[in-house]
Scaffold this motif. Structure first.
Motif, PDB file in Angstrom:
ATOM      1  N   TRP A 291       0.826  -1.214   0.000  1.00  0.00           N
ATOM      2  CA  TRP A 291       0.000   0.000   0.000  1.00  0.00           C
ATOM      3  C   TRP A 291       0.857   1.259   0.000  1.00  0.00           C
ATOM      4  O   TRP A 291       0.333   2.362  -0.187  1.00  0.00           O
ATOM      5  CB  TRP A 291      -0.900   0.021   1.244  1.00  0.00           C
ATOM      6  CG  TRP A 291      -1.980  -1.022   1.261  1.00  0.00           C
ATOM      7  CD1 TRP A 291      -2.595  -1.579   0.176  1.00  0.00           C
ATOM      8  CD2 TRP A 291      -2.556  -1.617   2.424  1.00  0.00           C
ATOM      9  NE1 TRP A 291      -3.528  -2.498   0.598  1.00  0.00           N
ATOM     10  CE2 TRP A 291      -3.533  -2.538   1.973  1.00  0.00           C
ATOM     11  CE3 TRP A 291      -2.368  -1.483   3.788  1.00  0.00           C
ATOM     12  CZ2 TRP A 291      -4.309  -3.314   2.843  1.00  0.00           C
ATOM     13  CZ3 TRP A 291      -3.121  -2.251   4.667  1.00  0.00           C
ATOM     14  CH2 TRP A 291      -4.085  -3.146   4.195  1.00  0.00           C
ATOM     15  N   GLU A 366      -8.561  -2.250   2.633  1.00  0.00           N
ATOM     16  CA  GLU A 366      -8.284  -1.543   1.375  1.00  0.00           C
ATOM     17  C   GLU A 366      -9.489  -0.714   0.938  1.00  0.00           C
ATOM     18  O   GLU A 366      -9.357   0.469   0.586  1.00  0.00           O
ATOM     19  CB  GLU A 366      -7.945  -2.552   0.272  1.00  0.00           C
ATOM     20  CG  GLU A 366      -6.544  -3.106   0.340  1.00  0.00           C
ATOM     21  CD  GLU A 366      -6.197  -3.932  -0.900  1.00  0.00           C
ATOM     22  OE1 GLU A 366      -7.084  -4.185  -1.736  1.00  0.00           O
ATOM     23  OE2 GLU A 366      -5.019  -4.315  -1.024  1.00  0.00           O
ATOM     24  N   MET A 367     -10.670  -1.330   0.947  1.00  0.00           N
ATOM     25  CA  MET A 367     -11.871  -0.622   0.499  1.00  0.00           C
ATOM     26  C   MET A 367     -12.193   0.551   1.409  1.00  0.00           C
ATOM     27  O   MET A 367     -12.567   1.639   0.939  1.00  0.00           O
ATOM     28  CB  MET A 367     -13.043  -1.597   0.431  1.00  0.00           C
ATOM     29  CG  MET A 367     -12.895  -2.653  -0.670  1.00  0.00           C
ATOM     30  SD  MET A 367     -14.391  -3.646  -0.960  1.00  0.00           S
ATOM     31  CE  MET A 367     -14.460  -4.611   0.535  1.00  0.00           C
ATOM     32  N   LEU A 370      -9.769   3.348   0.574  1.00  0.00           N
ATOM     33  CA  LEU A 370     -10.131   3.971  -0.701  1.00  0.00           C
ATOM     34  C   LEU A 370     -11.362   4.846  -0.553  1.00  0.00           C
ATOM     35  O   LEU A 370     -11.440   5.952  -1.112  1.00  0.00           O
ATOM     36  CB  LEU A 370     -10.373   2.891  -1.762  1.00  0.00           C
ATOM     37  CG  LEU A 370      -9.111   2.153  -2.252  1.00  0.00           C
ATOM     38  CD1 LEU A 370      -9.493   0.873  -2.976  1.00  0.00           C
ATOM     39  CD2 LEU A 370      -8.280   3.062  -3.162  1.00  0.00           C
ATOM     40  N   GLN A 377      -3.277   1.392  -4.349  1.00  0.00           N
ATOM     41  CA  GLN A 377      -3.673   0.611  -5.523  1.00  0.00           C
ATOM     42  C   GLN A 377      -4.649  -0.478  -5.085  1.00  0.00           C
ATOM     43  O   GLN A 377      -4.292  -1.331  -4.272  1.00  0.00           O
ATOM     44  CB  GLN A 377      -2.440  -0.024  -6.177  1.00  0.00           C
ATOM     45  CG  GLN A 377      -2.742  -0.872  -7.402  1.00  0.00           C
ATOM     46  CD  GLN A 377      -3.318  -0.044  -8.547  1.00  0.00           C
ATOM     47  OE1 GLN A 377      -2.890   1.087  -8.764  1.00  0.00           O
ATOM     48  NE2 GLN A 377      -4.274  -0.603  -9.263  1.00  0.00           N
ATOM     49  N   PRO A 378      -5.888  -0.464  -5.582  1.00  0.00           N
ATOM     50  CA  PRO A 378      -6.857  -1.491  -5.186  1.00  0.00           C
ATOM     51  C   PRO A 378      -6.316  -2.893  -5.454  1.00  0.00           C
ATOM     52  O   PRO A 378      -5.783  -3.179  -6.528  1.00  0.00           O
ATOM     53  CB  PRO A 378      -8.076  -1.190  -6.062  1.00  0.00           C
ATOM     54  CG  PRO A 378      -7.936   0.258  -6.426  1.00  0.00           C
ATOM     55  CD  PRO A 378      -6.465   0.508  -6.530  1.00  0.00           C
ATOM     56  N   GLY A 379      -6.415  -3.743  -4.463  1.00  0.00           N
ATOM     57  CA  GLY A 379      -5.977  -5.121  -4.598  1.00  0.00           C
ATOM     58  C   GLY A 379      -4.512  -5.361  -4.329  1.00  0.00           C
ATOM     59  O   GLY A 379      -4.066  -6.514  -4.267  1.00  0.00           O
TER      60      GLY A 379
END
Length: 397
Positions: A291, A366-367, A370, A377-379
């Motif tokens: 991340w 992560e979500m 965001l 970066q997603p994922g």
């Protein structure tokens, strides 16, 4: 009006209380029973030698009190020390801070040494301080093994070596609430005099049991110290436990749960339990790196294998990330406490846990980040953790 309930299980990823194994939950579903019955010792007596195996001690007395880890701090102090006694403690997180505060309230004189949050115990400073204590006024050293607030683990063996190098008779007290049954702990090898733990973390139980042990030296100190105690009296426990009973009403469902949780730990094997926690923590730390973020632990040597505290970028509020994770994704993340409030969120990875469960928490974090505008970066975190887990799987097939 829409239904606010999110289907499925809540993802519990605070560093305690931890997830309860189904076996433990079933074991605790018992009818009320007589804690003075002639068969009650059949449940109680085996628990103490099994606890000693987890603490890795042959010499110490193991204790089970109906209390939390904070009660353990009080029990340790009141059974061994007297008001006015000096103790040495280093402060580097919320829980080391609270232990110092409790000691002050009980009338001890605390020699407090400030350490940066994100670091742990400094054995060299402990040795230097004890060497300067020519009259041996310091009666005990308080060492937090795993500082849950910052995701930091300290080297307790090094603390013992520091005490021995100073040729000082101080007792060594260790807070192992978020380490025992998850991280290697060697009570006899490290010369620990009192270890304090709790049921709600590595032991995979609800909160409510104080699990601790005291060396013969610590128990002997209680025969001449001046602190008042009643509920936490070691001698009352020793006398009653020898016959398989307690001096007052115990939490019987939790005792049944403890029997089952100990069985689970020994079935997996303690070495494998420790390996699994390190494996999961390595995946979580890989996610943080992917991340582009940092952990609260300032150097890799401080990394905890039971909890990772993740620092959010400047200008963002970690509390909002935690709230989003809970309200939108049914994911419970640990909050930043005291000096790191709003600066970090924590992912607990201890207890009854596997790779896929942790991947779900990493995805949810992560979500939530965001959603709060943190540019990652997603994922990326999920992929990084997957790579760690796949490179060295716990189970080879």
């Amino acid at each position: 009006m829409s239904n606010s309930r999110i289907p499925g299980r809540n993802f519990l990823f605070v560093p305690g209380p931890t997830n309860l194994p189904d076996r433990v939950q079933r074991a605790m579903m018992v009818a009320s029973e007589d804690h003075r019955s002639p068969i009650f010792p059949d449940l109680v007596k085996p628990l103490f030698p099994q606890l000693k195996k987890v603490f890795e001690t042959e010499k110490a007395h193991a204790f089970i009190f109906p209390a939390s880890g904070t009660g353990g701090w009080e029990a340790a102090i009141t059974n061994t020390l007297s008001p006015g006694d000096k103790v040495l403690a280093q402060r580097f997180g919320q829980f080391s801070h609270l232990w110092i505060d409790l000691a002050n309230r009980l009338g001890l004189e605390v020699v407090k040494q400030e350490r940066p949050w994100g670091t742990g115990n400094d054995p060299e400073l402990i040795e230097e301080t004890l060497k300067a204590d020519k009259n041996h006024e310091i009666k005990a050293v308080f060492a937090t093994h795993n500082e849950t607030a910052t995701g930091v683990t300290s080297d307790i063996g090094a603390v013992r070596k520091a005490i021995d190098a100073a040729k000082h008779p101080a007792l060594l007290f260790v807070d192992g609430v978020s380490s025992v049954a998850s991280l290697p702990f060697h009570m006899d090898k490290w010369g620990v005099d009192v270890i304090v733990s709790g049921s709600q973390k590595g032991f995979m139980l609800p909160a409510g049991l104080l699990l601790m042990a005291a060396s013969p030296k610590a128990v002997e100190a209680g025969k001449s110290n001046k602190s008042r105690r009643a509920y936490f009296e070691f001698q009352d426990m020793i006398k009653n436990n020898e016959t398989g009973y307690f001096p007052y009403t115990p939490s019987i469902p939790l005792l049944h749960g403890l029997k089952e949780s100990l069985a689970i730990l020994f079935e997996e094997g303690l070495d494998q339990v420790y390996k699994r926690h390190h494996h999961l923590a390595s995946g979580c730390r890989a996610a943080v790196e992917a991340w582009g973020l940092k952990t609260c632990a300032k150097e890799p040597k401080w990394n905890s294998d039971t909890v990772t505290a993740i620092v959010v970028p400047e200008g963002f509020d970690a509390a909002k990330v935690i709230a989003t994770a809970y309200k939108r994704y049914n994911l419970a993340l640990g909050a930043g406490l005291s000096e790191v409030a709003g600066k970090v969120f924590r992912i607990g990875h201890l207890g009854d846990l596997n790779e896929l469960m942790l991947l779900g928490a990493i995805a949810g974090a992560e979500m939530a980040m965001l959603d709060n505008g943190i540019k990652i970066q997603p994922g990326s975190g999920v992929a990084a953790a997957q790579a760690v887990f796949r490179a060295d799987p716990l189970l080879k097939v």
